[in-house]
Design a protein around this motif. Structure first.
Motif, PDB file in Angstrom:
ATOM      1  N   LYS A   1      -0.254 -12.044  -5.877  1.00 17.67           N
ATOM      2  CA  LYS A   1      -1.139 -11.420  -4.895  1.00 17.67           C
ATOM      3  C   LYS A   1      -0.667 -10.006  -4.525  1.00 17.67           C
ATOM      4  O   LYS A   1      -1.487  -9.129  -4.300  1.00 17.67           O
ATOM      5  CB  LYS A   1      -1.301 -12.306  -3.650  1.00 17.67           C
ATOM      6  CG  LYS A   1      -0.033 -12.673  -2.947  1.00 17.67           C
ATOM      7  CD  LYS A   1      -0.311 -13.737  -1.872  1.00 17.67           C
ATOM      8  CE  LYS A   1       0.982 -14.128  -1.173  1.00 17.67           C
ATOM      9  NZ  LYS A   1       0.813 -15.204  -0.208  1.00 17.67           N
ATOM     10  N   HIS A   2       0.677  -9.808  -4.495  1.00 18.42           N
ATOM     11  CA  HIS A   2       1.198  -8.468  -4.224  1.00 18.42           C
ATOM     12  C   HIS A   2       0.771  -7.496  -5.326  1.00 18.42           C
ATOM     13  O   HIS A   2       0.343  -6.380  -5.072  1.00 18.42           O
ATOM     14  CB  HIS A   2       2.725  -8.489  -4.136  1.00 18.42           C
ATOM     15  CG  HIS A   2       3.242  -9.099  -2.872  1.00 18.42           C
ATOM     16  ND1 HIS A   2       3.224 -10.448  -2.643  1.00 18.42           N
ATOM     17  CD2 HIS A   2       3.774  -8.536  -1.768  1.00 18.42           C
ATOM     18  CE1 HIS A   2       3.740 -10.692  -1.441  1.00 18.42           C
ATOM     19  NE2 HIS A   2       4.078  -9.546  -0.896  1.00 18.42           N
ATOM     20  N   LEU A   3       0.927  -7.978  -6.557  1.00 15.44           N
ATOM     21  CA  LEU A   3       0.603  -7.143  -7.717  1.00 15.44           C
ATOM     22  C   LEU A   3      -0.885  -6.790  -7.741  1.00 15.44           C
ATOM     23  O   LEU A   3      -1.264  -5.649  -8.006  1.00 15.44           O
ATOM     24  CB  LEU A   3       0.990  -7.900  -8.992  1.00 15.44           C
ATOM     25  CG  LEU A   3       1.347  -7.043 -10.205  1.00 15.44           C
ATOM     26  CD1 LEU A   3       2.545  -6.153  -9.901  1.00 15.44           C
ATOM     27  CD2 LEU A   3       1.637  -7.922 -11.406  1.00 15.44           C
ATOM     28  N   LEU A   4      -1.715  -7.780  -7.424  1.00 16.76           N
ATOM     29  CA  LEU A   4      -3.160  -7.551  -7.412  1.00 16.76           C
ATOM     30  C   LEU A   4      -3.556  -6.529  -6.347  1.00 16.76           C
ATOM     31  O   LEU A   4      -4.375  -5.644  -6.593  1.00 16.76           O
ATOM     32  CB  LEU A   4      -3.909  -8.871  -7.183  1.00 16.76           C
ATOM     33  CG  LEU A   4      -3.932  -9.834  -8.369  1.00 16.76           C
ATOM     34  CD1 LEU A   4      -4.608 -11.147  -7.966  1.00 16.76           C
ATOM     35  CD2 LEU A   4      -4.640  -9.220  -9.572  1.00 16.76           C
ATOM     36  N   LEU A   5      -2.940  -6.651  -5.167  1.00 16.58           N
ATOM     37  CA  LEU A   5      -3.249  -5.691  -4.097  1.00 16.58           C
ATOM     38  C   LEU A   5      -2.830  -4.286  -4.529  1.00 16.58           C
ATOM     39  O   LEU A   5      -3.591  -3.321  -4.356  1.00 16.58           O
ATOM     40  CB  LEU A   5      -2.547  -6.088  -2.791  1.00 16.58           C
ATOM     41  CG  LEU A   5      -2.721  -5.092  -1.635  1.00 16.58           C
ATOM     42  CD1 LEU A   5      -4.181  -4.941  -1.232  1.00 16.58           C
ATOM     43  CD2 LEU A   5      -1.892  -5.505  -0.411  1.00 16.58           C
TER      44      LEU A   5
ATOM     45  N   LEU B   1      -7.033  -1.826   5.103  1.00 17.70           N
ATOM     46  CA  LEU B   1      -7.463  -2.816   4.103  1.00 17.70           C
ATOM     47  C   LEU B   1      -6.282  -3.706   3.701  1.00 17.70           C
ATOM     48  O   LEU B   1      -6.393  -4.934   3.657  1.00 17.70           O
ATOM     49  CB  LEU B   1      -8.034  -2.093   2.873  1.00 17.70           C
ATOM     50  CG  LEU B   1      -8.354  -2.974   1.672  1.00 17.70           C
ATOM     51  CD1 LEU B   1      -9.554  -3.857   1.969  1.00 17.70           C
ATOM     52  CD2 LEU B   1      -8.628  -2.131   0.419  1.00 17.70           C
ATOM     53  N   SER B   2      -5.129  -3.064   3.444  1.00 19.05           N
ATOM     54  CA  SER B   2      -3.943  -3.822   3.038  1.00 19.05           C
ATOM     55  C   SER B   2      -3.468  -4.757   4.140  1.00 19.05           C
ATOM     56  O   SER B   2      -2.987  -5.857   3.863  1.00 19.05           O
ATOM     57  CB  SER B   2      -2.807  -2.871   2.669  1.00 19.05           C
ATOM     58  OG  SER B   2      -3.254  -1.934   1.734  1.00 19.05           O
TER      59      SER B   2
ATOM     60  N   CYS C   1       0.827  -1.201   0.000  1.00 21.25           N
ATOM     61  CA  CYS C   1       0.000   0.000   0.000  1.00 21.25           C
ATOM     62  C   CYS C   1       0.871   1.264   0.000  1.00 21.25           C
ATOM     63  O   CYS C   1       0.591   2.230  -0.718  1.00 21.25           O
ATOM     64  CB  CYS C   1      -0.903  -0.042   1.233  1.00 21.25           C
ATOM     65  SG  CYS C   1      -2.080   1.288   1.318  1.00 21.25           S
ATOM     66  N   VAL C   2       1.960   1.236   0.781  1.00 18.04           N
ATOM     67  CA  VAL C   2       2.867   2.389   0.844  1.00 18.04           C
ATOM     68  C   VAL C   2       3.491   2.660  -0.529  1.00 18.04           C
ATOM     69  O   VAL C   2       3.638   3.814  -0.940  1.00 18.04           O
ATOM     70  CB  VAL C   2       3.946   2.177   1.930  1.00 18.04           C
ATOM     71  CG1 VAL C   2       5.038   3.240   1.840  1.00 18.04           C
ATOM     72  CG2 VAL C   2       3.325   2.198   3.313  1.00 18.04           C
ATOM     73  N   CYS C   3       3.816   1.589  -1.258  1.00 12.25           N
ATOM     74  CA  CYS C   3       4.354   1.749  -2.618  1.00 12.25           C
ATOM     75  C   CYS C   3       3.387   2.559  -3.476  1.00 12.25           C
ATOM     76  O   CYS C   3       3.792   3.454  -4.220  1.00 12.25           O
ATOM     77  CB  CYS C   3       4.566   0.396  -3.292  1.00 12.25           C
ATOM     78  SG  CYS C   3       5.803  -0.611  -2.510  1.00 12.25           S
ATOM     79  N   VAL C   4       2.103   2.229  -3.365  1.00  7.06           N
ATOM     80  CA  VAL C   4       1.093   2.932  -4.168  1.00  7.06           C
ATOM     81  C   VAL C   4       0.976   4.387  -3.725  1.00  7.06           C
ATOM     82  O   VAL C   4       0.853   5.297  -4.547  1.00  7.06           O
ATOM     83  CB  VAL C   4      -0.269   2.206  -4.098  1.00  7.06           C
ATOM     84  CG1 VAL C   4      -1.318   2.954  -4.896  1.00  7.06           C
ATOM     85  CG2 VAL C   4      -0.140   0.782  -4.597  1.00  7.06           C
ATOM     86  N   PHE C   5       1.056   4.640  -2.404  1.00 11.86           N
ATOM     87  CA  PHE C   5       1.012   6.025  -1.912  1.00 11.86           C
ATOM     88  C   PHE C   5       2.143   6.844  -2.522  1.00 11.86           C
ATOM     89  O   PHE C   5       1.953   7.997  -2.914  1.00 11.86           O
ATOM     90  CB  PHE C   5       1.135   6.070  -0.386  1.00 11.86           C
ATOM     91  CG  PHE C   5      -0.102   5.656   0.346  1.00 11.86           C
ATOM     92  CD1 PHE C   5      -1.322   5.570  -0.314  1.00 11.86           C
ATOM     93  CD2 PHE C   5      -0.069   5.377   1.702  1.00 11.86           C
ATOM     94  CE1 PHE C   5      -2.477   5.197   0.362  1.00 11.86           C
ATOM     95  CE2 PHE C   5      -1.205   5.003   2.390  1.00 11.86           C
ATOM     96  CZ  PHE C   5      -2.410   4.910   1.720  1.00 11.86           C
ATOM     97  N   ILE C   6       3.337   6.248  -2.559  1.00 13.42           N
ATOM     98  CA  ILE C   6       4.486   6.989  -3.103  1.00 13.42           C
ATOM     99  C   ILE C   6       4.268   7.239  -4.597  1.00 13.42           C
ATOM    100  O   ILE C   6       4.507   8.346  -5.092  1.00 13.42           O
ATOM    101  CB  ILE C   6       5.803   6.226  -2.829  1.00 13.42           C
ATOM    102  CG1 ILE C   6       6.048   6.149  -1.315  1.00 13.42           C
ATOM    103  CG2 ILE C   6       6.985   6.928  -3.514  1.00 13.42           C
ATOM    104  CD1 ILE C   6       7.252   5.349  -0.905  1.00 13.42           C
TER     105      ILE C   6
END
Lengths: 212, 197
Positions: free
Chosen positions: B158-162, B187-188, A118-123
């Protein structure tokens, strides 16, 4: 109540109420500093805010220093800043101390492995939002590309990139090769730093505020 | 003396990171490489906690790093001192710079040099944050440390999908994208536990 104590408490309150900092902080700052305490006018706050982004460091801290300095000189600036960081110190220390003892539990490990994604996406989101106001012509794209590729493959201190990019920016502006009109960037600064905080809510506010 | 080093490292971060928040991440990653105080994975965890708690992101991360480093050396009390030292180090350049700038307010605002410097600094900051992001992606999704180890990367679906789901939720779903980051972090965490990340 001493004015120092008031500075400390008001900025501690702003610190507690601000999630993520940046643009999210502005409405709270206006209410507490302009309306309640009347320490500064609305346009003054906007000025401090804009300059807080054109100076090194954390924007929220820069604005706190500005207002504290205006009220009570240099000690006031220091007291306001200490107020601003005090809640973070308290809250983060408690959380860090608690987490420290739980990190070895297997399911907590799985939870944080998920959170890291999730943090990767935030960045990535922060980068995408910043991109719009930072990469405005071919020269800024070249600066971005060189810094990005350079810091992915080389092991150099970011300090070096910051110094070289600042000098390059001045040189490009003075040479007049810049496509974007000088000054336009400064007007946009409000959005730049807000987006650096990576808060989706902050970015939303900015889009509305710009009247796009 | 670990506290002196902490102060200097964070002073440097405060002095050279432009724009606050995520702009401090490249410096923290450089710190992790140079000092070995914390790993890239720990840094990502600290960013997550800093995003989920009140206060400016940069200050929260500095406090967390300071606490982690201090605790490793001298236990809990050492950690508290470390948190204070790192945070004070981070804000000291701000205090000095702003007090100087306050005296030249109008000159600073209208300066062609300041405007020019930021013309170059903004894209550089995006590049630095992007590269720091790549580092964290390599570590948390591909389980490698640098791009040169790409041959040994193993990507889990699964990492990629998330990642794709969070990207979609935070950018393209109306109303949901305006939610506070803490909801996406929670959620994560749940997905991480359920699917054994």
């Amino acid at each position: 109540m001493s004015e120092y104590l008031q500075l400390f408490l008001v900025f501690a309150k702003i610190g507690v109420m601000t999630f993520g900092g940046g643009y999210a902080m502005l409405p709270i700052l206006q209410r507490e500093v302009c309306e309640t305490k009347k320490w500064a006018g609305d346009s003054e706050i906007m000025d401090y805010y804009a300059i807080g982004q054109c100076t090194p460091g954390i924007i929220a801290v820069n604005v706190a220093t500005f207002i504290g300095k205006k009220q009570k000189g240099i000690p006031g600036g220091i007291v306001a800043t200490l107020g601003m960081v005090f809640p973070s110190l308290l809250i983060i220390t408690v959380i860090a101390a608690v987490l420290h003892n739980f990190m070895d539990i297997v399911w907590i490990g799985h939870a944080f492995a998920g959170i890291r994604v999730c943090v990767c996406v935030f960045i990535l989101n922060a980068v995408l939002k910043l991109w719009k106001s930072a990469v405005v012509d071919v020269w800024t794209f070249i600066v971005f590309a060189l810094v990005f590729v350079g810091s992915v493959i080389l092991d150099l201190s970011p300090v070096l990139y910051v110094i070289v990019a600042g000098i390059a920016g001045i040189a490009l502006s003075l040479l007049g090769v810049r496509k974007e009109k000088p000054g336009k960037g400064a007007a946009k600064d409000g959005s730049v730093a807000a987006e650096k905080e990576g808060s989706p809510a902050a970015a939303e506010k900015k889009n509305g505020g710009d009247g796009k | 003396m670990i506290y002196l080093r902490l102060f200097i490292e964070f002073f440097k971060t405060g002095l050279f990171s432009v724009g606050g928040g995520m702009a401090t991440i490249p410096f923290l990653q450089d710190m992790s490489r140079a000092t070995g105080w914390f790993t890239s994975a720990q840094l990502a965890d600290m960013i997550a906690v800093a995003e989920s708690t009140p206060g400016p992101l940069g200050v929260n991360t500095a406090t967390y790093v300071g606490f982690t480093v201090g605790t490793q050396e001298y236990g809990m009390l050492g950690g508290i001192l470390g948190a204070v030292v790192a945070t004070v180090g981070l804000v000291t350049p701000s205090i000095i710079v702003i007090i100087v700038v306050a005296y030249f307010l109008d000159k600073f605002r209208k300066s062609r040099y300041v405007d020019g410097a930021f013309y170059g600094l903004r894209p550089a900051s995006v590049g630095l944050i992007g590269a720091a992001g790549v580092g964290i992606v390599l570590m948390s999704v591909f389980r490698i440390n640098t791009v040169f180890e790409f041959a040994s990367a193993h990507l889990e679906l699964k990492h990629l999908l998330l990642a794709a789901a969070i990207l979609a939720l935070t950018n393209w779903v109306p109303k949901v994208k305006k939610l506070h980051p803490i909801y996406f972090i929670l959620l994560s965490a749940v997905v991480g536990v359920v699917f054994r990340f």
